[in-house]
Motif scaffolding. Sequence first.
Motif, PDB file in Angstrom:
ATOM      1  N   VAL A  55       0.570  -1.084  -0.275  1.00 52.59           N
ATOM      2  CA  VAL A  55      -0.133   0.018   0.111  1.00 52.59           C
ATOM      3  C   VAL A  55       0.855   1.280   0.039  1.00 52.59           C
ATOM      4  CG1 VAL A  55      -2.014   1.625   0.906  1.00 52.59           C
ATOM      5  CG2 VAL A  55      -2.025  -1.470   1.554  1.00 52.59           C
ATOM      6  N   TRP A  56       0.946   1.972  -1.102  1.00 53.23           N
ATOM      7  CA  TRP A  56       1.540   3.385  -1.108  1.00 53.23           C
ATOM      8  C   TRP A  56       1.106   4.323  -0.603  1.00 53.23           C
ATOM      9  CZ3 TRP A  56       6.400   2.535  -2.966  1.00 53.23           C
ATOM     10  CH2 TRP A  56       5.995   1.686  -4.290  1.00 53.23           C
ATOM     11  N   LEU A  57       1.753   5.078  -0.054  1.00 53.57           N
ATOM     12  CA  LEU A  57       1.212   6.645   0.382  1.00 53.57           C
ATOM     13  C   LEU A  57       0.835   7.437  -0.220  1.00 53.57           C
ATOM     14  CD1 LEU A  57       1.036   7.392   3.755  1.00 53.57           C
ATOM     15  CD2 LEU A  57       4.053   8.590   3.455  1.00 53.57           C
ATOM     16  N   THR A  58      -0.258   7.534  -0.645  1.00 61.53           N
ATOM     17  CA  THR A  58      -1.225   8.323  -0.649  1.00 61.53           C
ATOM     18  C   THR A  58      -2.445   8.704  -0.609  1.00 61.53           C
ATOM     19  OG1 THR A  58      -2.515   6.471  -2.004  1.00 61.53           O
ATOM     20  CG2 THR A  58      -0.229   7.080  -3.773  1.00 61.53           C
ATOM     21  N   LYS A  59      -2.921   9.815  -0.657  1.00 66.84           N
ATOM     22  CA  LYS A  59      -3.677  11.476  -0.179  1.00 66.84           C
ATOM     23  C   LYS A  59      -5.826   9.708  -0.058  1.00 66.84           C
ATOM     24  CE  LYS A  59      -2.884  15.236  -1.976  1.00 66.84           C
ATOM     25  NZ  LYS A  59      -3.722  16.383  -2.585  1.00 66.84           N
ATOM     26  N   ARG A  60      -5.730   8.957  -1.160  1.00 68.43           N
ATOM     27  CA  ARG A  60      -6.918   7.903  -1.446  1.00 68.43           C
ATOM     28  C   ARG A  60      -5.965   6.891   0.121  1.00 68.43           C
ATOM     29  NH1 ARG A  60      -9.078   6.940  -6.831  1.00 68.43           N
ATOM     30  NH2 ARG A  60      -9.752   8.693  -7.815  1.00 68.43           N
ATOM     31  N   ALA A  61      -5.002   7.074   0.350  1.00 66.58           N
ATOM     32  CA  ALA A  61      -4.548   5.730   1.200  1.00 66.58           C
ATOM     33  C   ALA A  61      -4.751   6.671   2.372  1.00 66.58           C
ATOM     34  CB  ALA A  61      -3.529   4.778   1.308  1.00 66.58           C
ATOM     35  N   LEU A  62      -4.862   7.243   2.700  1.00 65.84           N
ATOM     36  CA  LEU A  62      -4.763   8.157   3.614  1.00 65.84           C
ATOM     37  C   LEU A  62      -6.071   8.439   4.271  1.00 65.84           C
ATOM     38  CD1 LEU A  62      -1.566  10.713   3.813  1.00 65.84           C
ATOM     39  CD2 LEU A  62      -1.651   8.645   5.376  1.00 65.84           C
ATOM     40  N   GLY A 182      -8.924   4.890 -10.740  1.00 62.65           N
ATOM     41  CA  GLY A 182      -8.125   4.544 -11.703  1.00 62.65           C
ATOM     42  C   GLY A 182      -6.732   5.300 -11.871  1.00 62.65           C
ATOM     43  N   PRO A 183      -6.325   5.585 -13.180  1.00 64.91           N
ATOM     44  CA  PRO A 183      -4.774   5.257 -13.517  1.00 64.91           C
ATOM     45  C   PRO A 183      -4.161   6.422 -12.884  1.00 64.91           C
ATOM     46  CG  PRO A 183      -5.827   6.087 -15.343  1.00 64.91           C
ATOM     47  CD  PRO A 183      -6.740   5.609 -14.861  1.00 64.91           C
ATOM     48  N   TYR A 184      -4.646   6.677 -11.940  1.00 63.51           N
ATOM     49  CA  TYR A 184      -4.070   8.936 -11.545  1.00 63.51           C
ATOM     50  C   TYR A 184      -3.588   8.523 -10.263  1.00 63.51           C
ATOM     51  CZ  TYR A 184      -5.730  11.400 -15.157  1.00 63.51           C
ATOM     52  OH  TYR A 184      -5.988  11.903 -16.719  1.00 63.51           O
ATOM     53  N   ASP A 185      -4.217   7.098  -9.505  1.00 65.45           N
ATOM     54  CA  ASP A 185      -4.126   6.887  -8.119  1.00 65.45           C
ATOM     55  C   ASP A 185      -3.014   5.601  -8.427  1.00 65.45           C
ATOM     56  OD1 ASP A 185      -3.916   5.727  -5.592  1.00 65.45           O
ATOM     57  OD2 ASP A 185      -5.569   6.549  -5.510  1.00 65.45           O
ATOM     58  N   ARG A 186      -2.221   6.502  -7.415  1.00 63.48           N
ATOM     59  CA  ARG A 186      -0.644   4.512  -7.698  1.00 63.48           C
ATOM     60  C   ARG A 186      -0.778   3.494  -7.739  1.00 63.48           C
ATOM     61  NH1 ARG A 186       5.378   6.046  -6.982  1.00 63.48           N
ATOM     62  NH2 ARG A 186       6.576   3.996  -6.414  1.00 63.48           N
ATOM     63  N   ALA A 187      -1.751   3.528  -6.592  1.00 62.74           N
ATOM     64  CA  ALA A 187      -2.122   1.987  -6.387  1.00 62.74           C
ATOM     65  C   ALA A 187      -3.154   1.456  -7.273  1.00 62.74           C
ATOM     66  CB  ALA A 187      -2.975   2.183  -5.354  1.00 62.74           C
ATOM     67  N   PHE A 188      -2.975   2.031  -8.245  1.00 64.41           N
ATOM     68  CA  PHE A 188      -3.517   1.375  -9.832  1.00 64.41           C
ATOM     69  C   PHE A 188      -2.757   0.397 -10.424  1.00 64.41           C
ATOM     70  CE2 PHE A 188      -4.302   1.085 -14.393  1.00 64.41           C
ATOM     71  CZ  PHE A 188      -5.473   1.135 -14.303  1.00 64.41           C
ATOM     72  N   GLN A 189      -1.111   1.089 -10.520  1.00 63.73           N
ATOM     73  CA  GLN A 189      -0.128   0.104 -11.072  1.00 63.73           C
ATOM     74  C   GLN A 189       0.414  -1.125 -10.056  1.00 63.73           C
ATOM     75  OE1 GLN A 189       2.096   0.986 -13.709  1.00 63.73           O
ATOM     76  NE2 GLN A 189       1.569  -1.045 -13.430  1.00 63.73           N
ATOM     77  N   GLN A 190       0.010  -0.644  -9.114  1.00 60.65           N
ATOM     78  CA  GLN A 190       0.096  -2.161  -7.780  1.00 60.65           C
ATOM     79  C   GLN A 190      -1.062  -2.809  -7.796  1.00 60.65           C
ATOM     80  OE1 GLN A 190       3.283  -2.196  -5.550  1.00 60.65           O
ATOM     81  NE2 GLN A 190       2.462  -4.070  -5.644  1.00 60.65           N
ATOM     82  N   ASN A 191      -2.309  -2.453  -8.353  1.00 62.08           N
ATOM     83  CA  ASN A 191      -2.699  -3.481  -7.868  1.00 62.08           C
ATOM     84  C   ASN A 191      -2.871  -4.814  -9.616  1.00 62.08           C
ATOM     85  OD1 ASN A 191      -5.598  -4.190  -9.673  1.00 62.08           O
ATOM     86  ND2 ASN A 191      -6.044  -3.899  -8.093  1.00 62.08           N
ATOM     87  N   LEU A 192      -2.110  -4.179 -10.849  1.00 61.98           N
ATOM     88  CA  LEU A 192      -2.013  -4.823 -11.710  1.00 61.98           C
ATOM     89  C   LEU A 192      -0.784  -5.370 -11.814  1.00 61.98           C
ATOM     90  CD1 LEU A 192      -2.202  -1.286 -14.258  1.00 61.98           C
ATOM     91  CD2 LEU A 192      -3.439  -2.861 -13.674  1.00 61.98           C
ATOM     92  N   ILE A 193       0.290  -5.329 -10.831  1.00 59.61           N
ATOM     93  CA  ILE A 193       1.313  -6.102 -10.899  1.00 59.61           C
ATOM     94  C   ILE A 193       1.098  -7.370  -9.981  1.00 59.61           C
ATOM     95  CG2 ILE A 193       3.420  -6.332  -9.664  1.00 59.61           C
ATOM     96  CD1 ILE A 193       4.165  -3.579 -10.387  1.00 59.61           C
ATOM     97  N   ASP A 194      -0.205  -6.890  -9.077  1.00 61.80           N
ATOM     98  CA  ASP A 194      -0.422  -8.452  -8.274  1.00 61.80           C
ATOM     99  C   ASP A 194      -1.263  -9.250  -9.087  1.00 61.80           C
ATOM    100  OD1 ASP A 194       0.569  -6.913  -6.219  1.00 61.80           O
ATOM    101  OD2 ASP A 194      -1.284  -5.583  -4.629  1.00 61.80           O
ATOM    102  N   HIS A 195      -2.074  -9.073 -10.217  1.00 63.33           N
ATOM    103  CA  HIS A 195      -2.500  -9.770 -10.330  1.00 63.33           C
ATOM    104  C   HIS A 195      -2.212  -9.938 -12.167  1.00 63.33           C
ATOM    105  CE1 HIS A 195      -5.394  -8.069  -7.968  1.00 63.33           C
ATOM    106  NE2 HIS A 195      -6.703  -8.793  -8.607  1.00 63.33           N
ATOM    107  N   GLY A 196      -0.629  -9.698 -12.416  1.00 67.61           N
ATOM    108  CA  GLY A 196       0.755 -10.428 -13.357  1.00 67.61           C
ATOM    109  C   GLY A 196       0.735  -9.123 -14.362  1.00 67.61           C
ATOM    110  N   ILE A 197      -0.121  -8.186 -14.414  1.00 73.19           N
ATOM    111  CA  ILE A 197       0.197  -7.279 -15.733  1.00 73.19           C
ATOM    112  C   ILE A 197       1.175  -6.222 -14.883  1.00 73.19           C
ATOM    113  CG2 ILE A 197      -0.823  -5.233 -16.892  1.00 73.19           C
ATOM    114  CD1 ILE A 197      -3.990  -6.526 -15.585  1.00 73.19           C
ATOM    115  N   TYR A 198       1.813  -6.016 -16.152  1.00 78.27           N
ATOM    116  CA  TYR A 198       3.440  -5.917 -15.520  1.00 78.27           C
ATOM    117  C   TYR A 198       3.753  -4.601 -16.467  1.00 78.27           C
ATOM    118  CZ  TYR A 198       4.126  -9.836 -12.954  1.00 78.27           C
ATOM    119  OH  TYR A 198       3.749 -10.714 -11.595  1.00 78.27           O
TER     120      TYR A 198
END
Length: 511
Positions: A55-62, A182-198
Amino acid sequence: MLELQLPSLRKRQRLEQHSPQVNRVSQFLSKRQKPSHPNSGFLPPAEFWDNLSKVWLTKRALRELDRRNTQPTPKPPHSLYRRPHRPIIRRILAKLSKSRQPNESITEFPYHCAPRCLKDIKLFARHGGPDLSDLRGCSKPINPLSRAIASSQSNSQGRKRGSTSTSNSKPTTNTTSTKSTGPYDRAFQQNLIDHGIYPEEYEYPDGRVPSLPDNWDDINQRLIQPRRSLSPSQLSIETFRKFKRADAHAFKEKQVTTSAIPIIEGDVREGRCVAGGIPFTNLDLLTDGTISPGNPDLFYGARPEQLNRGIRNKLSGRIVPSTQKDLPLAPNFFLAAKGPDGSLAVAGRQACYDGALGVRGIHTLQSYGQPEPVYDKNAYTITCIYHGGTLKMYTSHPSQPTGPENRPEYYMTQLNTWGMTGNPETFRQGATAYRNARDWAKEKRDGFIEAANGRIPDTYTESPSLGSSGHGWASVSTAGPVLVESDTSADELALEEQIHPSFSKRPRREF
């Protein structure tokens, strides 16, 4: 970037989100439920954060952390960490019970207490204050100074607006809605990586890096093939300067796609094969359903009538992006464009996701009717990013699952980069590569559609019967090639025959 630890987060174990493809990939349900994409709101659902491995330290995570911290929790029978009561607490409580006014706010009390009592409060605070570990769900105290300022402002505004302001006022609610990330959130990329989309240049934790597609060199050779419409004799300096002005005056993403990109694309003869700005809400979920559907700025696909209607219905969740059935299907050429203030990182996440959706669709067509899914290590999907006068181009391709319970992984690989606003030569090279890649993607897409149609003994195409009143369908065989107009302009066909002599032997549709 710091990593944020949310309460009750667990390490995600890689699970198969969809049933594994076993023996046959053509066994799809003809009637399927529409994928449930998260609605539009303010915060992603709780399961989105629970399924992230990091979980990255982003505004939505906070915001999610604040939401979880403000949830009421059951009061424990006794506190194991309560500090021992000190004599000073009893003295302060006794003084408070005697001196404070009824219904007086705790934030207002220090302004009215005696100097000796205020001194005791400060001493109490220096020793740690009261134990608040078992308090949950308490409303935040209001600063009396802020409340006084807000009250004076509202009174002055009310006097200016008059008596009509009371009828227009709306009560404020404290409700929280959820939406997909959406792609404007850094957690979006982490979700892709966790599901095998690199993404591009991804490196596994053990140091391994994905391999290039086997046809990577062939694609690069195709990109540099010259085109007559972009030759020095055809592309004037004024055309290049017109493109530079369009790029310089495009301050928003929409302006880029409507003014600068069309000059790169040139004359597109088949307008029904291109669309953009349409969310891919009809496609099956590629991850866990907590991220927004794909929404490329431009995408190229096949006309729906090119593919047999029965195949379209079976593979709808993989190849039909939108519920609007007349839009292009099986897209495998995508563009993500950003304005000068846009983020290149956001465009990269968007291209990575869109490319994976395109790869899955093309792979489903390629494997349709085959006894086993086809994994030939080749790339048949192209994604482009245009940002700040620079054009980047990538391939996307799948890998074979390592086990029956695993899902395929998707890799993004860069082909090249062109500075489109540098000089006429760099613009010519970038535009040539863009148009060649678009035509190459169409050839591969049409080839897989033709092969899929050929695996059906008797295919019904949506063509009105000449002998009927216009309400019937004619039964024809599609074992032969399915020919449509090419996106290539007419002035480039002669040059293509010189470069690729085998092209001239292909049958073409006569007009």
